[in-house]
Design an enzyme around this catalytic site. Sequence first.
Site, PDB file in Angstrom:
ATOM      1  N   SER A  56     -93.285   8.225  14.355  1.00 36.33           N
ATOM      2  CA  SER A  56     -92.745   7.152  14.693  1.00 36.33           C
ATOM      3  C   SER A  56     -91.199   7.057  14.181  1.00 36.33           C
ATOM      4  O   SER A  56     -90.578   6.043  13.600  1.00 36.33           O
ATOM      5  CB  SER A  56     -93.546   6.085  13.806  1.00 36.33           C
ATOM      6  OG  SER A  56     -93.588   6.253  12.581  1.00 36.33           O
ATOM      7  N   ASN A  85     -88.617  10.305   8.543  1.00 41.04           N
ATOM      8  CA  ASN A  85     -87.355  10.848   7.945  1.00 41.04           C
ATOM      9  C   ASN A  85     -86.014   9.766   8.238  1.00 41.04           C
ATOM     10  O   ASN A  85     -85.335   9.495   7.669  1.00 41.04           O
ATOM     11  CB  ASN A  85     -87.061  12.165   8.147  1.00 41.04           C
ATOM     12  CG  ASN A  85     -87.716  13.002   7.516  1.00 41.04           C
ATOM     13  OD1 ASN A  85     -88.549  12.664   6.605  1.00 41.04           O
ATOM     14  ND2 ASN A  85     -87.197  14.537   7.360  1.00 41.04           N
ATOM     15  N   THR A  86     -86.265   9.208   9.546  1.00 49.86           N
ATOM     16  CA  THR A  86     -85.274   8.238   9.903  1.00 49.86           C
ATOM     17  C   THR A  86     -85.245   7.057   8.772  1.00 49.86           C
ATOM     18  O   THR A  86     -84.058   6.692   8.520  1.00 49.86           O
ATOM     19  CB  THR A  86     -85.577   7.576  11.265  1.00 49.86           C
ATOM     20  OG1 THR A  86     -85.872   8.489  12.310  1.00 49.86           O
ATOM     21  CG2 THR A  86     -84.622   6.630  11.847  1.00 49.86           C
ATOM     22  N   GLU A 157     -67.414  11.809   6.901  1.00 49.54           N
ATOM     23  CA  GLU A 157     -68.099  12.803   6.150  1.00 49.54           C
ATOM     24  C   GLU A 157     -67.722  14.193   6.382  1.00 49.54           C
ATOM     25  O   GLU A 157     -67.042  14.545   7.017  1.00 49.54           O
ATOM     26  CB  GLU A 157     -69.631  12.766   6.601  1.00 49.54           C
ATOM     27  CG  GLU A 157     -70.237  11.135   5.862  1.00 49.54           C
ATOM     28  CD  GLU A 157     -71.712  11.081   6.516  1.00 49.54           C
ATOM     29  OE1 GLU A 157     -72.444  12.270   7.065  1.00 49.54           O
ATOM     30  OE2 GLU A 157     -72.530  10.089   6.167  1.00 49.54           O
ATOM     31  N   HIS A 250     -79.268  20.227   1.471  1.00 53.67           N
ATOM     32  CA  HIS A 250     -78.323  19.039   1.335  1.00 53.67           C
ATOM     33  C   HIS A 250     -77.640  19.383  -0.118  1.00 53.67           C
ATOM     34  O   HIS A 250     -78.529  19.841  -1.071  1.00 53.67           O
ATOM     35  CB  HIS A 250     -79.151  17.660   1.366  1.00 53.67           C
ATOM     36  CG  HIS A 250     -78.378  16.534   1.354  1.00 53.67           C
ATOM     37  ND1 HIS A 250     -77.645  16.143   0.089  1.00 53.67           N
ATOM     38  CD2 HIS A 250     -78.096  15.630   2.046  1.00 53.67           C
ATOM     39  CE1 HIS A 250     -76.719  15.100   0.534  1.00 53.67           C
ATOM     40  NE2 HIS A 250     -77.217  14.482   1.860  1.00 53.67           N
ATOM     41  N   ARG A 305     -71.667  21.088   4.941  1.00 54.22           N
ATOM     42  CA  ARG A 305     -72.628  21.321   3.862  1.00 54.22           C
ATOM     43  C   ARG A 305     -73.071  22.379   3.364  1.00 54.22           C
ATOM     44  O   ARG A 305     -73.427  22.765   2.141  1.00 54.22           O
ATOM     45  CB  ARG A 305     -73.923  20.565   4.582  1.00 54.22           C
ATOM     46  CG  ARG A 305     -73.662  18.923   4.864  1.00 54.22           C
ATOM     47  CD  ARG A 305     -75.226  18.527   5.186  1.00 54.22           C
ATOM     48  NE  ARG A 305     -75.223  17.049   5.494  1.00 54.22           N
ATOM     49  CZ  ARG A 305     -76.164  16.406   5.611  1.00 54.22           C
ATOM     50  NH1 ARG A 305     -77.528  16.950   5.994  1.00 54.22           N
ATOM     51  NH2 ARG A 305     -76.164  15.163   6.101  1.00 54.22           N
ATOM     52  N   HIS A 366     -83.312  20.617   3.076  1.00 52.82           N
ATOM     53  CA  HIS A 366     -83.073  19.250   3.653  1.00 52.82           C
ATOM     54  C   HIS A 366     -83.496  19.349   5.329  1.00 52.82           C
ATOM     55  O   HIS A 366     -84.177  18.376   5.653  1.00 52.82           O
ATOM     56  CB  HIS A 366     -81.499  18.754   3.394  1.00 52.82           C
ATOM     57  CG  HIS A 366     -81.250  17.537   4.022  1.00 52.82           C
ATOM     58  ND1 HIS A 366     -82.198  16.419   4.063  1.00 52.82           N
ATOM     59  CD2 HIS A 366     -80.216  17.151   5.061  1.00 52.82           C
ATOM     60  CE1 HIS A 366     -81.622  15.355   4.521  1.00 52.82           C
ATOM     61  NE2 HIS A 366     -80.576  15.757   5.258  1.00 52.82           N
ATOM     62  N   ARG A 401     -75.790  22.220  10.922  1.00 52.72           N
ATOM     63  CA  ARG A 401     -75.625  20.797  11.724  1.00 52.72           C
ATOM     64  C   ARG A 401     -74.475  19.951  10.855  1.00 52.72           C
ATOM     65  O   ARG A 401     -74.309  19.969   9.746  1.00 52.72           O
ATOM     66  CB  ARG A 401     -77.086  19.995  11.160  1.00 52.72           C
ATOM     67  CG  ARG A 401     -76.858  18.684  11.610  1.00 52.72           C
ATOM     68  CD  ARG A 401     -78.307  17.859  11.359  1.00 52.72           C
ATOM     69  NE  ARG A 401     -78.590  17.933  10.054  1.00 52.72           N
ATOM     70  CZ  ARG A 401     -78.400  16.714   9.393  1.00 52.72           C
ATOM     71  NH1 ARG A 401     -77.716  15.384   9.634  1.00 52.72           N
ATOM     72  NH2 ARG A 401     -78.494  16.584   7.981  1.00 52.72           N
TER      73      ARG A 401
END
Length: 581
Positions: A56, A85-86, A157, A250, A305, A366, A401
Site C-alpha cells: 500500500s 516506506n512512502t 538536495e 542514507h 549520498r 536505506h 539513486r
Amino acid sequence: MLYISRSCGVSNLLRIKRSSFSHNPLIEIYKPLRTRTESCLRDGSTKYFDFAVIGSGVAGLRYALEVAKHGTVAVITKAEPHESNTNYAQGGVSAVLCPSDSVESHMQDTIIAGAYLCDEETVKVVCTEGPDRIRELIAMGASFDHGEDGNLHLAREGGHSHRRIVHAADMTGREIERALLEAVLSDPNIYVFQHHFAIDLLTSQDGSETVCHGVDILNTETKEVATGDGMAMAHRAQAVISNMEFVQFHPTALADEGLPISPTKTRENAFLITEAVRGDGGILYNLDMQRFMPLYDERAELAPRDVVARGIDDQLKKRNEKYVLLDISHKPREKILSHFPNIAAECLRYGLDITSQPIPVVPAAHYMCGGVRAGLQGETNVRGLYVAGEVACTGLHGANRLASNSLLEALVFARRAVQPSIDHMKSSLLDRCASDCWDRPVYPTSLGTSVVEKIVRRTREVRKELQSIMWKYVGIVRSTTRLKTAELRIGELELEWEACLFQQGWEPTMVGLEACEMRNLFCCAKLVVSSALARHESRGLHYMIDFPNLEESKRLPTIIFPCSTPMDSTWSSRQVHKQIC
C-alpha cells in the site's frame, strides 16, 4: 507491489491468483493475472477481483486507483494501509516544475549520480513524465508547501543542480500517502485487506516461459496466511534480478548515542534526517567541530549520498568515533521549524534542540537501487508479473539513486504498468479451480505453542546475526576477502537455522511471519553478496578497496538469471508450495 488481474478468493487462506506483491521498503510488484483472494473475507465467502495489488505504498495505491476504473481491486498490505516506506519518506519528490530548470538537466543529474550506469531511455521517460504525475497528486488533494509568491516551494538536495524537490515540510511521504489512501478508501471498486503478508508467487511453466498465476498470502492476525519480500519471491519465481550490489546508505540517520537523553529501547528502524537539511545549508562536522566534506568532494554537503556516506564513514574510522554532527542551527529558527517540524520534534523528545544544537548522525542502510529487472512498462521476464518501486530495477538509478527520485519513479512506473495490466486482464481466462494446482502453505499449529515460540526466538536471534554480518562485511567500503567471508558465514548461518527449524518438526510447506521474513532476508543477502563479488570495480554505491577505480569496460548491469546462483539446496531458495497439476 504486485498487481494481478481477474482475481477470485477462497476462505481461510488468502491465496491471490495471478497477483501482485510488495516488499518491505516501498516495493511495488504488479501482476496483471486472474487473481484469487482466499480468506480476508470474514464470512468465509468467496470474492472475485479483477486486480490484486500487494503493498500500500505510493506505487500500489496509485496503480489501484487507475485500474479500479476498469474492474474491482483487492489491495493487500502487511500492516495498516498507511504503514509503508512512502509514509516515512521525508524529503520529497523531484520533478522539473520551474522555468529555469529542464528535463535535460534532471536527466544529467540522475545519470551523473548513477555513475553512468543508468538506462538513458528510462531516465528520459521518468524525468519527462514526472511533472504530470506531481500535478495528478495535487489534483487528488495532496498539499505541498508553497513559497511567499504562491508557487510551489522547491527545495534542493544533494546531486541536484536546481531546486526541484516538491515537499510537504519534512513529511512529504505522509502527505502523499494520506491523499492516495483517502482516494482509495472512498473508491467503491477497491477493497483493502490489512495485516496480510505474501509468501510466494504461484507459477507454472509454459514451454521455456515462466507464468505467474498468483501469490500465497498469510493473514498475520488470524494466522491463516503469510507475507514475504518482493525481490526474494520474484527470484524464487524465476525473475531476472539486477544490480543488487548497489545498496544505498542514507548518510544521515539520527545517532541515538549522541543524544542528550538516550532512547529507552533500540529503534527497529533508523530515524532519517532528510537530505533537505543539507540542501538548506546544513553542515557536517566531526566531533572537534571541523568541517570535513570539502576534503572529499568539491560539492561538499551537496555531493550525492554515496560520496557523503563514504566521507562520514572515513571520518568515523579514522577518528574512532561513533557519529558526526549535522548543524543547521545557523539558519533562522522559524525557517528550521517550518521546514523540519518532524525532525525537530523527534530530536526534542531526547533533549536536543536542532535550532541551537547540532544533530548527531551516522550512515544507515536505506535503499536498494537494484531489484527485479523491469522494462519501460514495469514488465519482467515472468509473464504477467509487473514491478515498480524499490523492488524494481528499471534502470533509472544506475549505481546510485539521486535524492528524491524514488517516489517519482514509483509514480511514473505505477502509471505505465496500468494499460498492459488491463490488456492482460481482458485477454485472460478465469479458472476458478486454478488454486487446486498448488499445495497450500500451512501454519505450524501442529507443532505446539512451545515449539513455535522456540523457533520464533531462535529466528529473531539469527536475524540479528545476519544483520551484523551484512553490516560488518558488506557495508559502505568492501573488499573481496570480506565479501567471501560474508558469503561463507551467511551460508553457514542459514543451514544452521534451517536445521534448527526442521529438527523441531518444521515442514517445507509450513509458514510463519518470522520464518518467512527470515528466509527472504537470507535470499536477498546472498543476492547482494553474489552481485558485489561479480563487480570488479568501484562504481557509485559499490566501493571495493581492491578494485578502487571505475572501469569503463565494466559499465554494464550485474544480472542474475534464473537458477544461475547456487541457492538450490536451501529452503529460502525454494517456493513453499508445489505445483501438483
